[in-house]
Design an enzyme around this catalytic site. Structure first.
Site, PDB file in Angstrom:
ATOM      1  N   ILE A 201       1.070  -1.248   0.131  1.00  0.00           N
ATOM      2  CA  ILE A 201      -0.159   0.008   0.056  1.00  0.00           C
ATOM      3  C   ILE A 201       1.118   1.357   0.119  1.00  0.00           C
ATOM      4  O   ILE A 201       1.028   1.924   1.099  1.00  0.00           O
ATOM      5  CB  ILE A 201      -0.879   0.179   1.263  1.00  0.00           C
ATOM      6  CG1 ILE A 201      -1.556  -1.405   1.246  1.00  0.00           C
ATOM      7  CG2 ILE A 201      -1.819   1.286   1.195  1.00  0.00           C
ATOM      8  CD1 ILE A 201      -2.752  -1.360   2.533  1.00  0.00           C
ATOM      9  N   PRO A 202       1.650   1.701  -1.056  1.00  0.00           N
ATOM     10  CA  PRO A 202       2.344   2.683  -1.409  1.00  0.00           C
ATOM     11  C   PRO A 202       1.444   4.038  -1.262  1.00  0.00           C
ATOM     12  O   PRO A 202       0.333   4.006  -1.814  1.00  0.00           O
ATOM     13  CB  PRO A 202       2.964   2.656  -2.574  1.00  0.00           C
ATOM     14  CG  PRO A 202       2.201   1.591  -3.338  1.00  0.00           C
ATOM     15  CD  PRO A 202       1.522   0.883  -2.450  1.00  0.00           C
ATOM     16  N   HIS A 203       1.984   4.962  -0.488  1.00  0.00           N
ATOM     17  CA  HIS A 203       1.133   6.191  -0.017  1.00  0.00           C
ATOM     18  C   HIS A 203       1.764   7.467  -0.161  1.00  0.00           C
ATOM     19  O   HIS A 203       3.171   7.471   0.361  1.00  0.00           O
ATOM     20  CB  HIS A 203       0.114   6.112   1.082  1.00  0.00           C
ATOM     21  CG  HIS A 203       1.111   5.498   2.274  1.00  0.00           C
ATOM     22  ND1 HIS A 203       1.076   4.203   2.366  1.00  0.00           N
ATOM     23  CD2 HIS A 203       1.455   6.295   3.361  1.00  0.00           C
ATOM     24  CE1 HIS A 203       2.048   4.019   3.632  1.00  0.00           C
ATOM     25  NE2 HIS A 203       1.990   5.140   4.098  1.00  0.00           N
ATOM     26  N   GLY A 204       1.390   8.501  -0.270  1.00  0.00           N
ATOM     27  CA  GLY A 204       2.037   9.670  -0.483  1.00  0.00           C
ATOM     28  C   GLY A 204       1.025  10.858  -0.360  1.00  0.00           C
ATOM     29  O   GLY A 204      -0.044  10.788  -0.608  1.00  0.00           O
TER      30      GLY A 204
ATOM     31  N   LEU B 133      -2.287   4.965  -2.423  1.00  0.00           N
ATOM     32  CA  LEU B 133      -3.049   6.144  -1.825  1.00  0.00           C
ATOM     33  C   LEU B 133      -2.421   7.417  -1.963  1.00  0.00           C
ATOM     34  O   LEU B 133      -1.316   7.447  -1.402  1.00  0.00           O
ATOM     35  CB  LEU B 133      -3.510   5.572  -0.433  1.00  0.00           C
ATOM     36  CG  LEU B 133      -4.250   6.589   0.434  1.00  0.00           C
ATOM     37  CD1 LEU B 133      -5.659   6.695  -0.091  1.00  0.00           C
ATOM     38  CD2 LEU B 133      -4.290   6.168   1.895  1.00  0.00           C
TER      39      LEU B 133
END
Length: 153
Positions: A65-68, A103
C-alpha cells in the site's frame, strides 16, 4: 459503501501491468493520475518514493500500500494495480508483491490518511478478499469487490 470504494473509480484500476521494479510501477501510477486527474506525474512518483525511503509499504502476502502526500490535492485518491509478475518490495515476509493499492492524500490530511490506511489494512488482511481480487477477471469485477467489501462483524 466503504471509504476506499469512494476514492477508487474503475478507471483507476490497472490489470496485468508489467512493471518489473517499484520505480517503474510508481511511474505507471503517476501516469495514470496524470491522465485521470491532471496531477504532475513526477510529483506523484517523488511522493511515493520518498515514503518508501522511510520504510517499505509492503504488508506481506503479496500486498503493498504505497502512499504519499500531494501538495494542492483536495481529496484522497486511490488506484489499484494487479501486476502481471510480482516485484520485490521489501515486504516483512520477504515475498514479492503482485497487488498494489496506491493512496494519495492531501498534504495535511493526517486523520483521514490514517483511517484510509487502516481500512486498506483490514481489507487486505482477509485471505478471501485477497484471493477474490487476485482472480477477478476484469476491472468491473475488481471494482465491485472493493465496493462490496465490509469489515467482518
Amino acid at each position: 459503501m466503504n471509504q476506499i470504494a469512494d476514492l477508487l473509480p474503475a478507471a483507476n484500476i490497472l490489470l496485468d501491468l508489467e512493471a518489473g521494479t517499484k520505480s517503474r510501477l510508481f511511474d505507471a501510477v503517476g501516469g495514470l493520475f496524470e491522465s485521470q486527474r491532471g496531477l504532475v506525474r513526477a510529483s506523484v512518483v517523488d511522493s511515493l518514493m520518498a515514503r518508501e525511503k522511510l520504510g517499505s509499504t509492503g504488508l506481506g502476502q503479496g500486498i503493498a500500500i504505497p502512499h504519499g502526500r500531494i501538495k494542492g490535492l483536495k481529496t484522497a485518491l486511490g488506484a489499484f494495480v494487479r501486476l502481471r509478475s510480482p516485484i520485490a518490495f521489501d515486504a516483512p515476509d520477504g515475498k514479492p508483491v503482485g497487488q498494489v493499492f496506491v493512496l494519495l492524500v492531501p498534504e495535511h490530511a493526517t486523520e483521514q490518511h490514517l483511517q484510509l490506511l487502516s481500512e486498506l489494512a483490514q481489507m487486505f488482511s482477509e485471505r478471501r478478499f485477497r484471493e477474490q481480487i487476485a482472480n477477478a477477471p476484469d476491472t468491473s469485477r475488481l471494482h465491485a469487490l472493493f465496493a462490496q467489501w465490509a469489515p467482518a462483524a
